[in-house]
Motif scaffolding. Structure first.
Motif, PDB file in Angstrom:
ATOM      1  N   LEU A  33       0.824  -1.204   0.000  1.00  0.00           N
ATOM      2  CA  LEU A  33       0.000   0.000   0.000  1.00  0.00           C
ATOM      3  C   LEU A  33       0.863   1.260   0.000  1.00  0.00           C
ATOM      4  O   LEU A  33       0.613   2.193  -0.772  1.00  0.00           O
ATOM      5  CB  LEU A  33      -0.928   0.017   1.217  1.00  0.00           C
ATOM      6  CG  LEU A  33      -1.726   1.303   1.408  1.00  0.00           C
ATOM      7  CD1 LEU A  33      -2.683   1.528   0.252  1.00  0.00           C
ATOM      8  CD2 LEU A  33      -2.443   1.289   2.731  1.00  0.00           C
ATOM      9  N   LEU A  34       1.885   1.298   0.848  1.00  0.00           N
ATOM     10  CA  LEU A  34       2.761   2.469   0.893  1.00  0.00           C
ATOM     11  C   LEU A  34       3.486   2.679  -0.429  1.00  0.00           C
ATOM     12  O   LEU A  34       3.667   3.815  -0.873  1.00  0.00           O
ATOM     13  CB  LEU A  34       3.756   2.344   2.044  1.00  0.00           C
ATOM     14  CG  LEU A  34       3.141   2.432   3.442  1.00  0.00           C
ATOM     15  CD1 LEU A  34       4.202   2.163   4.490  1.00  0.00           C
ATOM     16  CD2 LEU A  34       2.456   3.760   3.667  1.00  0.00           C
ATOM     17  N   ASP A  35       3.882   1.585  -1.078  1.00  0.00           N
ATOM     18  CA  ASP A  35       4.508   1.684  -2.395  1.00  0.00           C
ATOM     19  C   ASP A  35       3.527   2.262  -3.408  1.00  0.00           C
ATOM     20  O   ASP A  35       3.875   3.123  -4.211  1.00  0.00           O
ATOM     21  CB  ASP A  35       5.011   0.312  -2.843  1.00  0.00           C
ATOM     22  CG  ASP A  35       5.723   0.379  -4.178  1.00  0.00           C
ATOM     23  OD1 ASP A  35       6.659   1.204  -4.299  1.00  0.00           O
ATOM     24  OD2 ASP A  35       5.350  -0.384  -5.097  1.00  0.00           O
ATOM     25  N   TRP A  36       2.266   1.804  -3.356  1.00  0.00           N
ATOM     26  CA  TRP A  36       1.244   2.322  -4.266  1.00  0.00           C
ATOM     27  C   TRP A  36       1.012   3.808  -4.027  1.00  0.00           C
ATOM     28  O   TRP A  36       0.905   4.585  -4.983  1.00  0.00           O
ATOM     29  CB  TRP A  36      -0.064   1.543  -4.085  1.00  0.00           C
ATOM     30  CG  TRP A  36      -1.120   1.971  -5.054  1.00  0.00           C
ATOM     31  CD1 TRP A  36      -1.352   1.467  -6.290  1.00  0.00           C
ATOM     32  CD2 TRP A  36      -2.075   3.030  -4.868  1.00  0.00           C
ATOM     33  NE1 TRP A  36      -2.395   2.139  -6.892  1.00  0.00           N
ATOM     34  CE2 TRP A  36      -2.860   3.096  -6.032  1.00  0.00           C
ATOM     35  CE3 TRP A  36      -2.342   3.906  -3.827  1.00  0.00           C
ATOM     36  CZ2 TRP A  36      -3.893   4.010  -6.187  1.00  0.00           C
ATOM     37  CZ3 TRP A  36      -3.376   4.819  -3.984  1.00  0.00           C
ATOM     38  CH2 TRP A  36      -4.132   4.868  -5.152  1.00  0.00           C
ATOM     39  N   VAL A  37       0.910   4.221  -2.761  1.00  0.00           N
ATOM     40  CA  VAL A  37       0.712   5.635  -2.431  1.00  0.00           C
ATOM     41  C   VAL A  37       1.852   6.463  -2.998  1.00  0.00           C
ATOM     42  O   VAL A  37       1.635   7.517  -3.603  1.00  0.00           O
ATOM     43  CB  VAL A  37       0.593   5.823  -0.898  1.00  0.00           C
ATOM     44  CG1 VAL A  37       0.706   7.285  -0.505  1.00  0.00           C
ATOM     45  CG2 VAL A  37      -0.715   5.238  -0.387  1.00  0.00           C
ATOM     46  N   HIS A  38       3.083   5.986  -2.832  1.00  0.00           N
ATOM     47  CA  HIS A  38       4.250   6.705  -3.334  1.00  0.00           C
ATOM     48  C   HIS A  38       4.278   6.740  -4.870  1.00  0.00           C
ATOM     49  O   HIS A  38       4.471   7.792  -5.471  1.00  0.00           O
ATOM     50  CB  HIS A  38       5.527   6.061  -2.798  1.00  0.00           C
ATOM     51  CG  HIS A  38       6.780   6.690  -3.314  1.00  0.00           C
ATOM     52  ND1 HIS A  38       7.207   7.926  -2.902  1.00  0.00           N
ATOM     53  CD2 HIS A  38       7.683   6.254  -4.223  1.00  0.00           C
ATOM     54  CE1 HIS A  38       8.333   8.226  -3.527  1.00  0.00           C
ATOM     55  NE2 HIS A  38       8.632   7.230  -4.342  1.00  0.00           N
ATOM     56  N   THR A  39       4.069   5.595  -5.494  1.00  0.00           N
ATOM     57  CA  THR A  39       4.124   5.485  -6.954  1.00  0.00           C
ATOM     58  C   THR A  39       3.062   6.337  -7.637  1.00  0.00           C
ATOM     59  O   THR A  39       3.313   6.946  -8.666  1.00  0.00           O
ATOM     60  CB  THR A  39       3.958   4.010  -7.390  1.00  0.00           C
ATOM     61  OG1 THR A  39       4.990   3.242  -6.795  1.00  0.00           O
ATOM     62  CG2 THR A  39       4.004   3.856  -8.899  1.00  0.00           C
ATOM     63  N   ASN A  40       1.868   6.396  -7.044  1.00  0.00           N
ATOM     64  CA  ASN A  40       0.750   7.118  -7.658  1.00  0.00           C
ATOM     65  C   ASN A  40       0.596   8.544  -7.135  1.00  0.00           C
ATOM     66  O   ASN A  40      -0.376   9.216  -7.483  1.00  0.00           O
ATOM     67  CB  ASN A  40      -0.542   6.331  -7.448  1.00  0.00           C
ATOM     68  CG  ASN A  40      -0.522   5.051  -8.237  1.00  0.00           C
ATOM     69  OD1 ASN A  40      -0.715   5.053  -9.445  1.00  0.00           O
ATOM     70  ND2 ASN A  40      -0.244   3.948  -7.570  1.00  0.00           N
ATOM     71  N   ASN A  41       1.552   8.967  -6.311  1.00  0.00           N
ATOM     72  CA  ASN A  41       1.512  10.319  -5.759  1.00  0.00           C
ATOM     73  C   ASN A  41       0.159  10.631  -5.127  1.00  0.00           C
ATOM     74  O   ASN A  41      -0.400  11.713  -5.273  1.00  0.00           O
ATOM     75  CB  ASN A  41       1.846  11.351  -6.846  1.00  0.00           C
ATOM     76  CG  ASN A  41       2.405  12.628  -6.255  1.00  0.00           C
ATOM     77  OD1 ASN A  41       2.927  12.630  -5.143  1.00  0.00           O
ATOM     78  ND2 ASN A  41       2.302  13.705  -6.995  1.00  0.00           N
TER      79      ASN A  41
END
Length: 78
Positions: A33-41
């Motif tokens: 989830l944190l990776d997704w938040v970071h990747t998708n700004n």
């Protein structure tokens, strides 16, 4: 006290729908989830209704906000 649950239980029963309830365990998917938040700004801070310091937690919880986030310094293991 009312008898309406807000969930159409009779309709669910008549249509053989099963409802499963339980506590979620978000730790397992938190890195993804944190990776997704970071990747998708994704502006995750917009879902926070109240930010408080860890020491102020009792007062912050008493405010009954929608999404409380507590902040504290990192714990150092020695």
């Amino acid at each position: 006290m009312g008898t309406n649950t807000g969930i159409p239980l009779m309709h669910m029963y008549a249509n053989d729908i099963t409802l499963h309830l339980g506590v979620s365990h978000p730790r397992a998917v938190l890195p993804e989830l944190l990776d997704w938040v970071h990747t998708n700004n994704f502006p995750a801070e917009k879902v926070t209704s109240h930010l408080a310091h860890f020491d102020d937690a009792p007062t912050a919880y008493a405010e009954h906000t929608t999404k409380l986030v507590l902040d504290r310094p990192a714990l150092i293991q020695g």
